[in-house]
Design a protein around this motif. Structure first.
Motif, PDB file in Angstrom:
ATOM      1  N   THR A 198       0.823  -1.209   0.000  1.00 57.88           N
ATOM      2  CA  THR A 198       0.000   0.000   0.000  1.00 57.88           C
ATOM      3  C   THR A 198       0.855   1.256   0.000  1.00 57.88           C
ATOM      4  O   THR A 198       0.598   2.199  -0.756  1.00 57.88           O
ATOM      5  CB  THR A 198      -0.920   0.009   1.236  1.00 57.88           C
ATOM      6  OG1 THR A 198      -1.867  -1.058   1.121  1.00 57.88           O
ATOM      7  CG2 THR A 198      -1.675   1.324   1.345  1.00 57.88           C
ATOM      8  N   THR A 199       1.888   1.297   0.844  1.00 52.48           N
ATOM      9  CA  THR A 199       2.732   2.493   0.917  1.00 52.48           C
ATOM     10  C   THR A 199       3.465   2.743  -0.397  1.00 52.48           C
ATOM     11  O   THR A 199       3.622   3.890  -0.819  1.00 52.48           O
ATOM     12  CB  THR A 199       3.747   2.377   2.072  1.00 52.48           C
ATOM     13  OG1 THR A 199       4.569   1.227   1.881  1.00 52.48           O
ATOM     14  CG2 THR A 199       3.037   2.277   3.413  1.00 52.48           C
ATOM     15  N   LEU A 200       3.891   1.681  -1.062  1.00 56.30           N
ATOM     16  CA  LEU A 200       4.526   1.834  -2.373  1.00 56.30           C
ATOM     17  C   LEU A 200       3.545   2.390  -3.392  1.00 56.30           C
ATOM     18  O   LEU A 200       3.880   3.277  -4.195  1.00 56.30           O
ATOM     19  CB  LEU A 200       5.067   0.478  -2.846  1.00 56.30           C
ATOM     20  CG  LEU A 200       6.356  -0.015  -2.197  1.00 56.30           C
ATOM     21  CD1 LEU A 200       6.585  -1.483  -2.512  1.00 56.30           C
ATOM     22  CD2 LEU A 200       7.543   0.814  -2.673  1.00 56.30           C
ATOM     23  N   MET A 201       2.314   1.875  -3.373  1.00 55.86           N
ATOM     24  CA  MET A 201       1.301   2.326  -4.337  1.00 55.86           C
ATOM     25  C   MET A 201       0.947   3.797  -4.117  1.00 55.86           C
ATOM     26  O   MET A 201       0.826   4.575  -5.070  1.00 55.86           O
ATOM     27  CB  MET A 201       0.039   1.465  -4.205  1.00 55.86           C
ATOM     28  CG  MET A 201       0.196   0.026  -4.663  1.00 55.86           C
ATOM     29  SD  MET A 201       0.612  -0.149  -6.416  1.00 55.86           S
ATOM     30  CE  MET A 201       2.368  -0.482  -6.298  1.00 55.86           C
TER      31      MET A 201
ATOM     32  N   ILE B 127      -5.244  -0.244  -6.281  1.00 55.45           N
ATOM     33  CA  ILE B 127      -4.520  -1.315  -5.579  1.00 55.45           C
ATOM     34  C   ILE B 127      -4.262  -0.921  -4.125  1.00 55.45           C
ATOM     35  O   ILE B 127      -4.469  -1.710  -3.196  1.00 55.45           O
ATOM     36  CB  ILE B 127      -3.199  -1.629  -6.291  1.00 55.45           C
ATOM     37  CG1 ILE B 127      -3.473  -2.215  -7.680  1.00 55.45           C
ATOM     38  CG2 ILE B 127      -2.355  -2.607  -5.467  1.00 55.45           C
ATOM     39  CD1 ILE B 127      -2.235  -2.408  -8.523  1.00 55.45           C
ATOM     40  N   GLY B 128      -3.823   0.325  -3.926  1.00 57.01           N
ATOM     41  CA  GLY B 128      -3.508   0.776  -2.578  1.00 57.01           C
ATOM     42  C   GLY B 128      -4.707   0.747  -1.654  1.00 57.01           C
ATOM     43  O   GLY B 128      -4.628   0.243  -0.523  1.00 57.01           O
ATOM     44  N   HIS B 129      -5.846   1.272  -2.130  1.00 56.14           N
ATOM     45  CA  HIS B 129      -7.034   1.318  -1.272  1.00 56.14           C
ATOM     46  C   HIS B 129      -7.594  -0.073  -1.007  1.00 56.14           C
ATOM     47  O   HIS B 129      -8.095  -0.351   0.092  1.00 56.14           O
ATOM     48  CB  HIS B 129      -8.098   2.220  -1.894  1.00 56.14           C
ATOM     49  CG  HIS B 129      -7.887   3.667  -1.595  1.00 56.14           C
ATOM     50  ND1 HIS B 129      -8.188   4.226  -0.370  1.00 56.14           N
ATOM     51  CD2 HIS B 129      -7.386   4.673  -2.347  1.00 56.14           C
ATOM     52  CE1 HIS B 129      -7.887   5.516  -0.383  1.00 56.14           C
ATOM     53  NE2 HIS B 129      -7.394   5.805  -1.571  1.00 56.14           N
ATOM     54  N   TYR B 130      -7.513  -0.952  -1.987  1.00 47.97           N
ATOM     55  CA  TYR B 130      -7.996  -2.318  -1.751  1.00 47.97           C
ATOM     56  C   TYR B 130      -7.114  -3.035  -0.738  1.00 47.97           C
ATOM     57  O   TYR B 130      -7.607  -3.661   0.205  1.00 47.97           O
ATOM     58  CB  TYR B 130      -8.032  -3.101  -3.063  1.00 47.97           C
ATOM     59  CG  TYR B 130      -8.429  -4.545  -2.863  1.00 47.97           C
ATOM     60  CD1 TYR B 130      -9.733  -4.874  -2.500  1.00 47.97           C
ATOM     61  CD2 TYR B 130      -7.498  -5.581  -3.004  1.00 47.97           C
ATOM     62  CE1 TYR B 130     -10.109  -6.199  -2.294  1.00 47.97           C
ATOM     63  CE2 TYR B 130      -7.863  -6.898  -2.793  1.00 47.97           C
ATOM     64  CZ  TYR B 130      -9.168  -7.198  -2.450  1.00 47.97           C
ATOM     65  OH  TYR B 130      -9.536  -8.499  -2.239  1.00 47.97           O
ATOM     66  N   PHE B 131      -5.798  -2.925  -0.900  1.00 47.43           N
ATOM     67  CA  PHE B 131      -4.886  -3.619  -0.002  1.00 47.43           C
ATOM     68  C   PHE B 131      -4.986  -3.095   1.424  1.00 47.43           C
ATOM     69  O   PHE B 131      -4.895  -3.870   2.376  1.00 47.43           O
ATOM     70  CB  PHE B 131      -3.443  -3.495  -0.513  1.00 47.43           C
ATOM     71  CG  PHE B 131      -3.077  -4.533  -1.537  1.00 47.43           C
ATOM     72  CD1 PHE B 131      -4.044  -5.120  -2.324  1.00 47.43           C
ATOM     73  CD2 PHE B 131      -1.762  -4.919  -1.725  1.00 47.43           C
ATOM     74  CE1 PHE B 131      -3.728  -6.078  -3.271  1.00 47.43           C
ATOM     75  CE2 PHE B 131      -1.423  -5.887  -2.667  1.00 47.43           C
ATOM     76  CZ  PHE B 131      -2.411  -6.463  -3.444  1.00 47.43           C
TER      77      PHE B 131
END
Length: 304
Positions: free
Chosen positions: A22-25, A227-231
Motif C-alpha cells: 500500500t505504501t509503495l502504491m 490497488i492501494g485502497h484495496y490492499f
C-alpha cells in the motif's frame, strides 16, 4: 457477521505485507499526481485518478463477486467516505502543485496524533499525561514542518494540514467499515462516488493531455490508487492500526526518493527534523495503543 480475522502472528504478518505494498502504491500515486498537475488542471487529474480506479476495480472484482460487490451494510457511511475521499484527494493534489512530496507526506503522518485527540473528544477515551505529551510533541513537529512566518513557509501546507484532519476521521471510519463490509465494495464505492461528484467540474475544466505519456501516467495513478485502497482495506481485516501503523511510515522514504529522482527535490533540515518528531510521536501513541487488550477504534494513516 464480522469480517475481521482472529488476531494471530500469521495474520499480523499478512496485514504488514499488504500495508507495505500500500505504501509503495500511494507513494507512486502522489508522484504521478505531482507530475500531472504541473501541466493539467487539478480537478481533471483527481477525476481521472478515480475514474481509472473505478474501471479497474469493476473489471477485476465484478466477475469474482458479482452481486456481493454492490451489497452495502452501511450505505450512508459508504457515501460519506466517498465524499471525504474526493475532498482529501483534491486537497492533496492541490498542495502537490506547490510542495515537495516529502512535505505533504510528513503532514499526513500527523494522523495518528489527530486520531488520539479525536478519540478523546469523540469516543470519550481518557488520555494519560504521557499521551498528552506525545500529542504536544507531535504538533510541535508539525509546526517545524509548516514553519509559520518563515521564508520556508508556503500557504499550501495548510491544505495538507486540513487533509490530515479529514484523513483522521476517514480512517476511523475505514476501521469501522472493515468489520462488516467487503474491502472490494468499500474501495469501489468510494472511487465511484468521488468520480460522480467530480465529473461536472472535471469536464468543465477539461484540457486534452498533450502526449501519450500523460495518458499513461493518469492511468498509472488510478491503478496505484485502486490497488492501494484495496490492499489497505484488506490489511485492516488482518491486523489493527496499532500493528500496522509503524509500517505505514515507510511511505515517507519512498516519497522522498521519488521526489529526488523525478523532481530533483531534497527535503531541507526543517522537514527532516519535523518528520522525525511527528513519526516518533505517532509511533509512541501506536505503541501505547498496542498495549491495550482491545485496541480502540482506529485506522491507517495512508494517503489518497
Amino acid at each position: 457477521m464480522s469480517q475481521l480475522f482472529q488476531d494471530s502472528a500469521h495474520h499480523r504478518r499478512i496485514g504488514i505485507a499488504l500495508v507495505t505494498v500500500t505504501t509503495l502504491m500511494f507513494a507512486a500515486l502522489d508522484a504521478s499526481a505531482k507530475w500531472l498537475v504541473l501541466t493539467l488542471p487539478v480537478m481533471q487529474v483527481v477525476w481521472m485518478r478515480f475514474l481509472t480506479h473505478s474501471l479497474f476495480s469493476i473489471a477485476v472484482f465484478a466477475p469474482l463477486l458479482k452481486g456481493e460487490l454492490l451489497r452495502w451494510r452501511h450505505p450512508r457511511l459508504q457515501l460519506l467516505r466517498g465524499l471525504m475521499l474526493a475532498s482529501m484527494t483534491g486537497l492533496n493534489f492541490w498542495a502537490l502543485q506547490y510542495l515537495q512530496l516529502a512535505e505533504t507526506g510528513a503532514m499526513q503522518f500527523s494522523v495518528p496524533i489527530l486520531i488520539a485527540l479525536l478519540s478523546a473528544w469523540w469516543l470519550g477515551e481518557r488520555l494519560d499525561a504521557k499521551r498528552w505529551l506525545a500529542i504536544a510533541m507531535g504538533f510541535l513537529g508539525v509546526l517545524v514542518i509548516i514553519r509559520p512566518g518563515s521564508q520556508g513557509y508556503h500557504p499550501a501546507i495548510l491544505l495538507s494540514a486540513l487533509n490530515a484532519v479529514l484523513y483522521a476521521l476517514f480512517n476511523m471510519m475505514t476501521r469501522f467499515l472493515a468489520s462488516s463490509e467487503n474491502p472490494a465494495t468499500t474501495q469501489l464505492t468510494s472511487a465511484v462516488v468521488a468520480t460522480l461528484v467530480l465529473t461536472p467540474v472535471a469536464l468543465w475544466q477539461w484540457q486534452n493531455p498533450a502526449t501519450l505519456l500523460e495518458w499513461c501516467v493518469m492511468a498509472l495513478a488510478g491503478l496505484c490508487g485502486g490497488i492501494g485502497h484495496y490492499f489497505v482495506a484488506v490489511a485492516h481485516r488482518y491486523a489493527s492500526a496499532a500493528v500496522l501503523g509503524p509500517f505505514l511510515y515507510q511511505q515517507i522514504l519512498y516519497m522522498s526518493v521519488l521526489g529526488w529522482l523525478i523532481f530533483g527535490q531534497v527535503p531541507d533540515l526543517a522537514v527532516v527534523l519535523g518528520t522525525l518528531v511527528v513519526v516518533a510521536s505517532g509511533l509512541y501513541l501506536l505503541w501505547r495503543e498496542f498495549q491495550k487488550p482491545n485496541p480502540a477504534l482506529q485506522a491507517d494513516t495512508t494517503p489518497d
